[in-house]
Structure formats: C-alpha cells, structure tokens
Write an enzyme that holds these catalytic residues in place. Structure first.
Site, PDB file in Angstrom:
ATOM      1  N   CYS A  22      -1.647   2.428  54.621  1.00 28.83           N
ATOM      2  CA  CYS A  22      -1.933   3.560  53.743  1.00 28.83           C
ATOM      3  C   CYS A  22      -2.982   4.492  54.351  1.00 28.83           C
ATOM      4  CB  CYS A  22      -2.394   3.042  52.389  1.00 28.83           C
ATOM      5  SG  CYS A  22      -2.800   4.345  51.239  1.00 28.83           S
ATOM      6  N   HIS A  24      -5.118  25.419  27.084  1.00 29.99           N
ATOM      7  CA  HIS A  24      -4.321  26.577  27.468  1.00 29.99           C
ATOM      8  C   HIS A  24      -5.157  27.502  28.350  1.00 29.99           C
ATOM      9  CE1 HIS A  24      -1.437  29.831  27.222  1.00 29.99           C
ATOM     10  NE2 HIS A  24      -2.435  30.652  26.941  1.00 29.99           N
ATOM     11  N   GLY A  57      -8.181  -3.255  63.749  1.00 30.30           N
ATOM     12  CA  GLY A  57      -9.417  -2.668  64.286  1.00 30.30           C
ATOM     13  C   GLY A  57     -10.050  -1.717  63.297  1.00 30.30           C
ATOM     14  N   MET A  91       6.935  -0.696  47.176  1.00 34.00           N
ATOM     15  CA  MET A  91       5.929  -0.673  48.252  1.00 34.00           C
ATOM     16  C   MET A  91       5.040   0.543  48.068  1.00 34.00           C
ATOM     17  SD  MET A  91       7.989  -1.979  51.559  1.00 34.00           S
ATOM     18  CE  MET A  91       8.588  -3.659  51.683  1.00 34.00           C
ATOM     19  N   VAL A 114      24.988   7.264  59.601  1.00 29.98           N
ATOM     20  CA  VAL A 114      24.891   7.365  61.051  1.00 29.98           C
ATOM     21  C   VAL A 114      25.586   6.128  61.612  1.00 29.98           C
ATOM     22  CG1 VAL A 114      23.301   7.475  63.002  1.00 29.98           C
ATOM     23  CG2 VAL A 114      22.719   8.622  60.855  1.00 29.98           C
TER      24      VAL A 114
HETATM   25  P1  FAD Z   1      -0.595  -2.640  54.523  1.00 27.76           P
HETATM   26  O1  FAD Z   1      -1.263  -1.401  54.141  1.00 27.76           O
HETATM   27  O2  FAD Z   1       0.550  -2.586  55.454  1.00 27.76           O
HETATM   28  O3  FAD Z   1      -1.750  -3.580  55.142  1.00 27.76           O
HETATM   29  C1  FAD Z   1      -1.503  -4.803  55.737  1.00 27.76           C
HETATM   30  C2  FAD Z   1      -2.544  -5.019  56.816  1.00 27.76           C
HETATM   31  O4  FAD Z   1      -2.457  -6.366  57.260  1.00 27.76           O
HETATM   32  C3  FAD Z   1      -2.312  -4.143  58.049  1.00 27.76           C
HETATM   33  O5  FAD Z   1      -3.442  -3.343  58.311  1.00 27.76           O
HETATM   34  C4  FAD Z   1      -2.058  -5.149  59.162  1.00 27.76           C
HETATM   35  O6  FAD Z   1      -2.629  -4.757  60.400  1.00 27.76           O
HETATM   36  C5  FAD Z   1      -2.730  -6.412  58.639  1.00 27.76           C
HETATM   37  N1  FAD Z   1      -2.159  -7.652  59.173  1.00 27.76           N
HETATM   38  C6  FAD Z   1      -0.843  -8.009  59.216  1.00 27.76           C
HETATM   39  N2  FAD Z   1      -0.705  -9.251  59.742  1.00 27.76           N
HETATM   40  C7  FAD Z   1      -1.965  -9.674  60.030  1.00 27.76           C
HETATM   41  C8  FAD Z   1      -2.484 -10.872  60.599  1.00 27.76           C
HETATM   42  N3  FAD Z   1      -1.676 -11.900  60.949  1.00 27.76           N
HETATM   43  N4  FAD Z   1      -3.814 -10.973  60.769  1.00 27.76           N
HETATM   44  C9  FAD Z   1      -4.645  -9.953  60.408  1.00 27.76           C
HETATM   45  N5  FAD Z   1      -4.215  -8.812  59.871  1.00 27.76           N
HETATM   46  C10 FAD Z   1      -2.892  -8.668  59.677  1.00 27.76           C
HETATM   47  N6  FAD Z   1       2.069   4.552  49.014  1.00 27.76           N
HETATM   48  C11 FAD Z   1       1.576   5.242  47.977  1.00 27.76           C
HETATM   49  O7  FAD Z   1       1.298   4.658  46.938  1.00 27.76           O
HETATM   50  N7  FAD Z   1       1.376   6.594  48.054  1.00 27.76           N
HETATM   51  C12 FAD Z   1       1.671   7.300  49.168  1.00 27.76           C
HETATM   52  O8  FAD Z   1       1.480   8.514  49.207  1.00 27.76           O
HETATM   53  C13 FAD Z   1       2.202   6.601  50.285  1.00 27.76           C
HETATM   54  N8  FAD Z   1       2.500   7.255  51.414  1.00 27.76           N
HETATM   55  C14 FAD Z   1       2.973   6.553  52.481  1.00 27.76           C
HETATM   56  C15 FAD Z   1       3.315   7.265  53.623  1.00 27.76           C
HETATM   57  C16 FAD Z   1       3.814   6.603  54.728  1.00 27.76           C
HETATM   58  C17 FAD Z   1       4.163   7.392  55.966  1.00 27.76           C
HETATM   59  C18 FAD Z   1       3.979   5.178  54.676  1.00 27.76           C
HETATM   60  C19 FAD Z   1       4.505   4.443  55.870  1.00 27.76           C
HETATM   61  C20 FAD Z   1       3.664   4.479  53.538  1.00 27.76           C
HETATM   62  C21 FAD Z   1       3.164   5.151  52.420  1.00 27.76           C
HETATM   63  N9  FAD Z   1       2.853   4.489  51.232  1.00 27.76           N
HETATM   64  C22 FAD Z   1       2.379   5.197  50.165  1.00 27.76           C
HETATM   65  C23 FAD Z   1       3.005   3.029  51.097  1.00 27.76           C
HETATM   66  C24 FAD Z   1       1.643   2.308  51.298  1.00 27.76           C
HETATM   67  O9  FAD Z   1       1.143   2.639  52.575  1.00 27.76           O
HETATM   68  C25 FAD Z   1       1.811   0.807  51.169  1.00 27.76           C
HETATM   69  O10 FAD Z   1       2.432   0.484  49.959  1.00 27.76           O
HETATM   70  C26 FAD Z   1       0.450   0.101  51.228  1.00 27.76           C
HETATM   71  O11 FAD Z   1      -0.191   0.383  52.448  1.00 27.76           O
HETATM   72  C27 FAD Z   1       0.623  -1.399  51.056  1.00 27.76           C
HETATM   73  O12 FAD Z   1      -0.595  -2.051  51.206  1.00 27.76           O
HETATM   74  P2  FAD Z   1      -0.664  -3.544  51.768  1.00 27.76           P
HETATM   75  O13 FAD Z   1      -2.113  -3.865  51.815  1.00 27.76           O
HETATM   76  O14 FAD Z   1       0.251  -4.410  51.035  1.00 27.76           O
HETATM   77  O15 FAD Z   1      -0.089  -3.465  53.255  1.00 27.76           O
HETATM   78  P1  NAD Z   2      13.116   4.671  50.794  1.00 24.90           P
HETATM   79  O1  NAD Z   2      13.622   3.377  50.351  1.00 24.90           O
HETATM   80  O2  NAD Z   2      12.330   5.525  49.863  1.00 24.90           O
HETATM   81  O3  NAD Z   2      14.312   5.595  51.291  1.00 24.90           O
HETATM   82  C1  NAD Z   2      15.188   5.213  52.290  1.00 24.90           C
HETATM   83  C2  NAD Z   2      16.438   6.060  52.161  1.00 24.90           C
HETATM   84  O4  NAD Z   2      17.230   5.845  53.311  1.00 24.90           O
HETATM   85  C3  NAD Z   2      17.290   5.705  50.953  1.00 24.90           C
HETATM   86  O5  NAD Z   2      17.610   6.880  50.252  1.00 24.90           O
HETATM   87  C4  NAD Z   2      18.523   5.048  51.563  1.00 24.90           C
HETATM   88  O6  NAD Z   2      19.696   5.261  50.821  1.00 24.90           O
HETATM   89  C5  NAD Z   2      18.588   5.725  52.906  1.00 24.90           C
HETATM   90  N1  NAD Z   2      19.277   4.958  53.949  1.00 24.90           N
HETATM   91  C6  NAD Z   2      19.172   3.617  54.198  1.00 24.90           C
HETATM   92  N2  NAD Z   2      19.929   3.278  55.262  1.00 24.90           N
HETATM   93  C7  NAD Z   2      20.504   4.436  55.702  1.00 24.90           C
HETATM   94  C8  NAD Z   2      21.387   4.742  56.762  1.00 24.90           C
HETATM   95  N3  NAD Z   2      21.815   3.816  57.602  1.00 24.90           N
HETATM   96  N4  NAD Z   2      21.787   6.038  56.921  1.00 24.90           N
HETATM   97  C9  NAD Z   2      21.341   7.000  56.076  1.00 24.90           C
HETATM   98  N5  NAD Z   2      20.510   6.755  55.055  1.00 24.90           N
HETATM   99  C10 NAD Z   2      20.092   5.492  54.870  1.00 24.90           C
HETATM  100  O7  NAD Z   2      12.276   4.345  52.141  1.00 24.90           O
HETATM  101  P2  NAD Z   2      11.306   5.242  53.008  1.00 24.90           P
HETATM  102  O8  NAD Z   2      11.417   6.671  52.674  1.00 24.90           O
HETATM  103  O9  NAD Z   2      11.507   4.801  54.415  1.00 24.90           O
HETATM  104  O10 NAD Z   2       9.891   4.739  52.523  1.00 24.90           O
HETATM  105  C11 NAD Z   2       9.499   3.372  52.688  1.00 24.90           C
HETATM  106  C12 NAD Z   2       8.514   2.925  51.659  1.00 24.90           C
HETATM  107  O11 NAD Z   2       7.283   3.613  51.785  1.00 24.90           O
HETATM  108  C13 NAD Z   2       9.013   3.157  50.254  1.00 24.90           C
HETATM  109  O12 NAD Z   2       8.926   1.946  49.557  1.00 24.90           O
HETATM  110  C14 NAD Z   2       8.109   4.165  49.662  1.00 24.90           C
HETATM  111  O13 NAD Z   2       7.819   3.886  48.324  1.00 24.90           O
HETATM  112  C15 NAD Z   2       6.842   4.054  50.523  1.00 24.90           C
HETATM  113  N6  NAD Z   2       6.257   5.411  50.617  1.00 24.90           N
HETATM  114  C16 NAD Z   2       5.729   5.957  49.498  1.00 24.90           C
HETATM  115  C17 NAD Z   2       5.257   7.250  49.529  1.00 24.90           C
HETATM  116  C18 NAD Z   2       4.693   7.845  48.296  1.00 24.90           C
HETATM  117  O14 NAD Z   2       4.413   7.122  47.355  1.00 24.90           O
HETATM  118  N7  NAD Z   2       4.504   9.158  48.222  1.00 24.90           N
HETATM  119  C19 NAD Z   2       5.338   7.992  50.692  1.00 24.90           C
HETATM  120  C20 NAD Z   2       5.908   7.416  51.798  1.00 24.90           C
HETATM  121  C21 NAD Z   2       6.357   6.108  51.746  1.00 24.90           C
END
Ligand code: FAD
Ligand code: NAD
Length: 471
Positions: free
Chosen positions: A45, A450, A39, A324, A242
C-alpha cells in the site's frame, strides 16, 4: 529482546495488516516484534500501491485539468509542460514521509522492528535472514502472518517492469508511452490507465468480462464509468481475451479474440500493463515446516477468529480471504489483536467500502443490484444526478450520480453506489449509515450543508422513499 526471549506476539509482514496490528498490540501493552523484508514499512500500500498511485492520480489530474479544463474557468496559462521526473519525485516524497512515519509510530508504541525475511522453523520460532546480512531467530507465544499479495502474472508474457509491467512498473515509468495496452479493466487497470492516458498515452483496456470495474461494481455505475472514461480518451475492448503475447521485440504484440471465440486481431503497444488481479503471497515462509496449507488460490485458511489450524498462529490482510483492500487489512489487524487481548473482536464485512480513484471517483458499499437480484431480495432504487446538484454545477464538475438500494419493505439501506466528484470521501457517510442499520429516510431527513456535493447523497436517499426536491 534476545532471540531466546519469547515475545507475546511476532508479526510477519510490515504492510497495513502487519504494522497496524503491531501498533495496536504495542498500545495494549504486548511485547511485540514486526519482521519486514522490504527494508521499509507500509507494505504494498505505502510503497508501491495506494499511496504512490494516488499521488500520480492527483497530479496527473491537475495536469490534465490545467491543459483541458481551465480556459473556460477564466484561467489562462502559458506553456504547460509535463516534468515527469518531478512528478515521480513528488510521489516519492509522499511515500517516504509516510513510511518513515510508521517507523516513528513503532518507536512510540514500543514495537520492535526487524528488517529481514522470516520463515517458520517451528510453530513458535521464526528464522530471520536480516536485510543487512546475517541471521537471527525470533520466538513468539502468538504469531500473525501478514505477508500480503503479489500481482498475478500473465502466462506467456515476461514482466520486466519496463515494456511488460505490473502496477509496480506503472507507478515508475520514466517516459510517457505512445501506446499502452492494459490487460484487465479492474481497479488497477482503470486507475493506472487513467494516469498514463492523462499524461498523453493512447490507452486501450482489454477486459475479459462484459463490464469494467472488477468485482463488486454495480452494472449501471460501471456503464456510466466506461462512458465517462471513454470521453476522456481511453479505449475499451470488452468481452475480449488475450490469447497470447509476443514480447520479444521492442513493440509488444498481443493476440486477442472475442471471449466466446470468433473475432481475432493483433494489438500492438510499447507498454503492456498486466492488471488481472492479485494473489496471496506466502512464498518462502516455510509453511511446510509447520504443516500449514493454502487453498486453491494460495490463501491461508482461517476461522472466524483469524486462527489457522494452529490456534496461536493467525492470518490477516491480503494473504487470506476477503477483498484485497488496505482498510480491510487494517480492520482485521485491530480485531485480531483484540481477540488476543480481550477474547473478542469484530469486522463487519458487509460494510467495507470500495473506492476507485479515477476522475470522477467511483465508490460503493454494501450490495449491488445484481447481487440483490441473485439473492431474491425485493429492493427499491433511488438515484440523483450530480448535474442537478448546485455545488457540482458551481464547480463545473457534474458527471455522475448517487444511487441507493434499499429493502422494498423496511426501507433499510442495502447498498450505496456513487460515481462522481469526491465519491471516495462521500461514501464514508454511506458506510456509517449501513453500520447503524439506517433507512433511506434516516438519511433523507438529515440536514446536509448547502451548497455541498453531499446534498446529492441526501437527495438520492429522498428519491428512494419519496421524491428528491431538485430533480
Ligand atoms: P502487503 O501490503 O502486501 O504487506 C505485506 C508485507 O509483508 C510486504 O511488505 C512484504 O514485503 C512482507 N513480507 C512478505 N513475506 C515476508 C516474509 N517472509 N518475511 C518478512 N516480510 C514479509 N487498497 C486500498 O484500500 N486502497 C487503494 O487505493 C489501493 N490502491 C492500490 C494500488 C495498487 C497499485 C496496488 C497494487 C494495491 C492497492 N491497494 C489499495 C491494495 C492494498 O495495497 C492492499 O490491500 C494492502 O497493501 C494489503 O495489506 P497487507 O498488509 O495484507 O499486505
Ligand atoms: P481486479 O480483480 O480489480 O480486476 C482484474 C480484472 O481483470 C477483472 O475485471 C477481470 O475480469 C479481468 N481479467 C482477468 N483475467 C483477464 C484476462 N486474461 N484478460 C482480460 N481481462 C482479465 O484486479 P486488479 O485491478 O489487478 O487489482 C488487484 C487488487 O488490488 C484488487 O483486489 C483491488 O481491490 C486492489 N486495488 C485496490 C485499489 C483501490 O482500492 N482503489 C486500487 C488498486 C488495487
């Protein structure tokens, strides 16, 4: 376009991978359609990931700093109160502004946007269940799958996004929990743990491995990070798994034990954040209708040009291989469109930066020490602490360091690891250096203004091939 009309490109998913590919394709003159079921555009992201979490990280940091780090700066404030509802509204304002911005860019670049859930009917046709009701179908000469990822669930705990939450619940809690347990000390665990710890929760991070930070973080930097976050009030239980959980009562109970067996205990919290990683998402996409399969981690398998075994169907972003990260998805989107329009495209996977937006921030690019050791590469190390940097001192924000890893023989930069204020901005310089195959001496002989934090970057480079001046 009508359902029968064939588009040059149809993209499933309007996340960073999908929307960037759509805009790029529009710019290249392709007739392009993007289908998104949420939506709103921007995917994980913009809606529930990078953007809302960074809004909360920024504002919770300001709150914490005003409370604990202002008096000695000569700033005396009266009653400091948290208005969580307003903090959430500020977050929503930034999210809404950005998602609407993409809709505008779609119009500007002639991208057709369909709000609905797409599933393959055949290799060129997607059946779409429209968000507003009804169905349609869309045909594409080429199709990109950009359906992203979802949180990995924890067996035995039921996610209700109130008591047992993923990151999606962690950006939307309506009150500050007394006790929060974070399962997984990766990026999400540390970023969201920081937010709630700053706002007053007692946060304990349970991590299976012997180090926090998730994959890729350098061990020395991870140790430093843990020390600094512990000083801020977060508690850590490393090498701990856990074993089981009980979420039937108001308080969630987690039975934890030493990762290698042995010591056991029960932890209690009013909120448990499950942050053990994310997994590729392709549910409901009808892959079975076209014979596409996923690997053992649910990822779509592609070749070096992002093609599946059905060559006109490509995959980009979180639902295929690689880190990711939003900026990785963005690079792939541009490259995949260029493969279509020009026949070539490129992403340098060795120069994708990682940033953790805690305070201080942690950022890195290239290889870490453990990876170099494992690969048998001879390397040298240069470091510089922010405590010796004039700007960090002026700002009274001196925790952290910059660390360079360079080839022992050629001095070519192999990896850069930073923990410190603004590390996320500073790493861009490192990425550029890596992209250009720079040596540490190239960086060390480049003038840096600097007084700036970036001088710590220059001096760490100097310390790798020679000596830093100020340390
Ligand atoms: P997504 O962003 O997941 O987009 C996929 C989209 O496809 C979704 O909107 C979904 O609704 C849609 N979709 C799925 N199936 C269908 C379907 N069948 N039909 C139509 N639509 C569909 N990355 C960073 O680089 N920096 C960060 O600071 C960062 N912070 C993050 C914080 C959190 C809490 C989380 C969870 C992730 C974070 N990430 C960060 C990771 C980042 O969000 C992802 O790597 C990024 O969104 C990937 O983009 P994507 O387009 O591959 O997938
Ligand atoms: P992550 O892979 O960064 O970390 C998961 C952690 O959980 C690891 O350290 C792992 O050893 C631990 N773990 C796994 N199973 C466990 C268990 N059973 N008990 C205890 N610990 C366990 O994954 P995330 O933090 O969930 O993030 C998911 C993805 O989202 C990542 O790929 C990350 O790059 C992306 N992300 C990126 C940003 C950013 O770029 N700032 C912010 C948020 C998320």
């Amino acid at each position: 376009a009508t359902p029968a009309e064939e588009r040059d490109l149809v993209i499933v998913g309007g996340g960073v991978a999908g929307y960037v590919a759509a805009i790029k394709a529009g710019q290249e003159g392709l007739k392009v359609t993007c289908i998104e079921k949420r939506g709103s555009l921007g995917g994980t992201c913009l809606n529930v990931g990078c953007i809302p979490s960074k809004s909360l990280l920024n504002n919770s940091h300001l709150y914490h700093q005003i409370l604990h780090d202002s008096k000695h700066r000569g700033i005396e404030v009266g009653d400091v109160k948290l208005n969580l509802g307003q903090m959430m509204k500020a977050k929503e304002t930034s999210v809404n502004g950005l998602t609407k911005g993409i809709e505008f860019l779609f119009k500007k670049n002639n991208v057709e946007y369909i709000k609905g859930t797409a599933a393959f009917a055949d290799e060129h046709t997607l059946a779409v269940n429209l968000v507003e009701g009804g169905e349609t179908s869309v045909r594409g000469k080429n199709i990109f799958i950009a359906t992203g990822s979802e949180s990995t669930p924890f067996p035995g705990l039921t996610i209700d996004e109130k008591k047992v939450i993923t990151s999606t619940g962690a950006i939307a809690l309506d009150k500050v929990p007394k006790k929060m347990i974070v399962i997984g000390g990766g990026i999400i665990g540390l970023e969201m743990g920081s937010v709630w710890s700053r706002l007053g929760a007692e946060v304990t991070v349970v991590e299976f491995l012997g180090q926090i930070g998730g994959p890729g973080m350098d061990v020395e930097i991870a140790k430093n990070t843990q020390k600094i976050l512990a000083k801020q009030g977060m508690k850590f239980k490393l090498n701990t798994k856990v074993a089981s959980g009980d979420d039937s009562g108001e308080i969630v109970k987690l039975h934890v034990e030493a990762a290698k067996g042995g010591k056991e205990e029960t932890l209690e919290a009013d909120v448990v954040l499950v942050a053990i990683g994310r997994r590729a998402y392709t549910s409901g996409l009808g892959l079975e209708n076209i014979g596409l399969e996923t690997d053992n981690r649910g990822r779509l398998v592609i070749d070096s040009e992002y093609r599946t075994k059905i060559p006109h169907i490509r995959v980009i972003g979180d639902c295929t291989f690689g880190p990711m990260l939003a900026h990785k998805a963005e690079e792939e989107a541009v490259a995949a469109v260029e493969f279509l329009t020009k026949g070539y495209g490129h992403v340098n996977y060795n120069a994708i930066p990682s940033v953790m937006y805690t305070h201080p921030e942690v950022a890195w690019v290239g290889q870490n020490e453990a990876e170099l050791k494992e690969a048998g590469v001879k390397y040298k190390v240069g470091t510089f602490p922010f405590s010796a940097n004039s700007r960090a001192k002026t700002n009274a924000d001196t925790e952290g360091m910059v660390k360079f890893l360079a080839d022992a023989e050629t001095d070519r930069i192999l990896g850069i690891h930073i923990i410190g204020p603004n590390a996320g901005e500073m790493i861009a310089e490192g990425v550029l250096a890596l992209e250009y195959g720079a040596s540490t001496e190239d960086v060390g002989r480049t003038s840096h203004a600097h007084p700036t934090l970036a001088e710590a970057f220059k001096e760490a480079a100097m310390a790798t091939y020679g000596k830093a001046i100020h340390y």
